[in-house]
Design a protein around this motif. Structure first.
Motif, PDB file in Angstrom:
ATOM      1  N   THR A  24       5.112  -4.699  -2.322  1.00 43.78           N
ATOM      2  CA  THR A  24       5.375  -4.163  -0.985  1.00 43.78           C
ATOM      3  C   THR A  24       4.482  -2.964  -0.699  1.00 43.78           C
ATOM      4  N   ALA A  25       4.323  -2.088  -1.678  1.00 45.68           N
ATOM      5  CA  ALA A  25       3.455  -0.918  -1.507  1.00 45.68           C
ATOM      6  C   ALA A  25       2.006  -1.355  -1.297  1.00 45.68           C
ATOM      7  N   ALA A  26       1.581  -2.384  -2.010  1.00 47.46           N
ATOM      8  CA  ALA A  26       0.223  -2.904  -1.840  1.00 47.46           C
ATOM      9  C   ALA A  26       0.033  -3.418  -0.414  1.00 47.46           C
ATOM     10  N   ARG A  27       1.032  -4.131   0.110  1.00 44.71           N
ATOM     11  CA  ARG A  27       0.966  -4.609   1.495  1.00 44.71           C
ATOM     12  C   ARG A  27       0.830  -3.445   2.456  1.00 44.71           C
ATOM     13  N   ALA A  28       1.572  -2.368   2.210  1.00 41.57           N
ATOM     14  CA  ALA A  28       1.533  -1.207   3.101  1.00 41.57           C
ATOM     15  C   ALA A  28       0.135  -0.598   3.156  1.00 41.57           C
ATOM     16  N   PHE A  29      -0.541  -0.577   2.014  1.00 39.46           N
ATOM     17  CA  PHE A  29      -1.888   0.002   1.954  1.00 39.46           C
ATOM     18  C   PHE A  29      -2.990  -1.039   2.157  1.00 39.46           C
ATOM     19  N   THR A  35      -5.440  -5.204  -7.276  1.00 43.62           N
ATOM     20  CA  THR A  35      -5.972  -3.851  -7.094  1.00 43.62           C
ATOM     21  C   THR A  35      -4.858  -2.825  -7.227  1.00 43.62           C
ATOM     22  N   ALA A  36      -3.686  -3.133  -6.678  1.00 44.21           N
ATOM     23  CA  ALA A  36      -2.553  -2.210  -6.769  1.00 44.21           C
ATOM     24  C   ALA A  36      -2.171  -1.976  -8.227  1.00 44.21           C
ATOM     25  N   TYR A  37      -2.107  -3.042  -9.033  1.00 45.24           N
ATOM     26  CA  TYR A  37      -1.777  -2.879 -10.457  1.00 45.24           C
ATOM     27  C   TYR A  37      -2.843  -2.054 -11.171  1.00 45.24           C
ATOM     28  N   LEU A  38      -4.097  -2.311 -10.863  1.00 44.03           N
ATOM     29  CA  LEU A  38      -5.186  -1.553 -11.477  1.00 44.03           C
ATOM     30  C   LEU A  38      -5.074  -0.069 -11.128  1.00 44.03           C
ATOM     31  N   LEU A  39      -4.873   0.236  -9.856  1.00 41.31           N
ATOM     32  CA  LEU A  39      -4.743   1.634  -9.427  1.00 41.31           C
ATOM     33  C   LEU A  39      -3.514   2.293 -10.046  1.00 41.31           C
ATOM     34  N   ALA A  40      -2.400   1.565 -10.134  1.00 43.13           N
ATOM     35  CA  ALA A  40      -1.181   2.122 -10.734  1.00 43.13           C
ATOM     36  C   ALA A  40      -1.396   2.426 -12.213  1.00 43.13           C
ATOM     37  N   ARG A  41      -2.028   1.495 -12.937  1.00 40.55           N
ATOM     38  CA  ARG A  41      -2.294   1.714 -14.369  1.00 40.55           C
ATOM     39  C   ARG A  41      -3.195   2.914 -14.594  1.00 40.55           C
ATOM     40  N   GLU A  42      -4.146   3.116 -13.685  1.00 41.67           N
ATOM     41  CA  GLU A  42      -5.091   4.227 -13.817  1.00 41.67           C
ATOM     42  C   GLU A  42      -4.578   5.505 -13.138  1.00 41.67           C
ATOM     43  N   ASP A  43      -3.344   5.479 -12.669  1.00 41.11           N
ATOM     44  CA  ASP A  43      -2.727   6.610 -11.984  1.00 41.11           C
ATOM     45  C   ASP A  43      -3.560   7.051 -10.780  1.00 41.11           C
ATOM     46  N   ARG A  57       7.756   0.863  -9.663  1.00 45.22           N
ATOM     47  CA  ARG A  57       8.571   1.096  -8.474  1.00 45.22           C
ATOM     48  C   ARG A  57       7.926   2.235  -7.691  1.00 45.22           C
ATOM     49  N   VAL A  58       7.976   2.124  -6.379  1.00 44.38           N
ATOM     50  CA  VAL A  58       7.345   3.114  -5.514  1.00 44.38           C
ATOM     51  C   VAL A  58       8.412   3.718  -4.589  1.00 44.38           C
ATOM     52  N   PRO A  59       8.689   5.011  -4.729  1.00 43.06           N
ATOM     53  CA  PRO A  59       9.637   5.647  -3.813  1.00 43.06           C
ATOM     54  C   PRO A  59       9.115   5.581  -2.376  1.00 43.06           C
ATOM     55  N   THR A  60       9.959   5.138  -1.475  1.00 44.04           N
ATOM     56  CA  THR A  60       9.546   4.944  -0.086  1.00 44.04           C
ATOM     57  C   THR A  60       9.091   6.246   0.561  1.00 44.04           C
ATOM     58  N   ALA A  61       9.739   7.359   0.260  1.00 45.94           N
ATOM     59  CA  ALA A  61       9.324   8.650   0.846  1.00 45.94           C
ATOM     60  C   ALA A  61       7.865   8.948   0.500  1.00 45.94           C
ATOM     61  N   GLY A  62       7.489   8.733  -0.765  1.00 42.51           N
ATOM     62  CA  GLY A  62       6.106   8.953  -1.180  1.00 42.51           C
ATOM     63  C   GLY A  62       5.157   7.964  -0.538  1.00 42.51           C
ATOM     64  N   LEU A  63       5.614   6.728  -0.389  1.00 39.49           N
ATOM     65  CA  LEU A  63       4.811   5.692   0.259  1.00 39.49           C
ATOM     66  C   LEU A  63       4.500   6.093   1.701  1.00 39.49           C
ATOM     67  N   LEU A  64       5.526   6.527   2.419  1.00 40.58           N
ATOM     68  CA  LEU A  64       5.319   6.936   3.814  1.00 40.58           C
ATOM     69  C   LEU A  64       4.400   8.147   3.910  1.00 40.58           C
ATOM     70  N   ARG A  65       4.573   9.114   2.995  1.00 46.11           N
ATOM     71  CA  ARG A  65       3.666  10.278   2.983  1.00 46.11           C
ATOM     72  C   ARG A  65       2.230   9.839   2.707  1.00 46.11           C
ATOM     73  N   GLY A  66       2.068   8.915   1.777  1.00 39.12           N
ATOM     74  CA  GLY A  66       0.734   8.407   1.457  1.00 39.12           C
ATOM     75  C   GLY A  66       0.078   7.713   2.638  1.00 39.12           C
ATOM     76  N   LEU A  67       0.902   7.156   3.501  1.00 39.43           N
ATOM     77  CA  LEU A  67       0.393   6.503   4.712  1.00 39.43           C
ATOM     78  C   LEU A  67       0.194   7.492   5.854  1.00 39.43           C
TER      79      LEU A  67
END
Length: 100
Positions: A24-29, A35-43, A57-67
């Motif tokens: 879901t987070a990958a869809r948002a971005f 690519t999402a797994y690669l970026l998550a593994r590499e922090d 798991r991606v906290p929605t508050a952080g997801l929205l801030r990232g967007l």
């Protein structure tokens, strides 16, 4: 077979639960799941990602801030509903005041 992933809409973003999966987070971005797994593994994912057991798991508050979305939107239907409720309350109060 071709695969196209649908990017999450603005309205959908505000209906998300407290925490979402990495898909879901990958869809948002608008990035692929790989690519999402690669970026998550590499922090390097554009928002905080939690590792819970074997899952990300991606906290929605952080997801929205990232967007770049800091606050909840105001929808026209919410404004209409609020105006209708206000009118009903005002009318009820007026009628109550006029009753001897």
């Amino acid at each position: 077979m071709s695969y196209t992933h649908r990017v999450i809409t603005f309205a959908e973003a505000f209906d998300l639960p407290i925490c979402v999966d990495l898909r879901t987070a990958a869809r948002a971005f608008a990035v692929s799941l790989g690519t999402a797994y690669l970026l998550a593994r590499e922090d390097r994912f554009p928002c905080p990602v939690l590792r819970v057991g074997g899952q990300y798991r991606v906290p929605t508050a952080g997801l929205l801030r990232g967007l770049g979305i800091e606050t909840l939107p105001v929808y026209a239907t919410d404004i209409d509903a609020g105006a209708t409720a206000s009118a009903l309350l005002t009318r009820a109060e007026t009628e109550q005041e006029e009753t001897p």
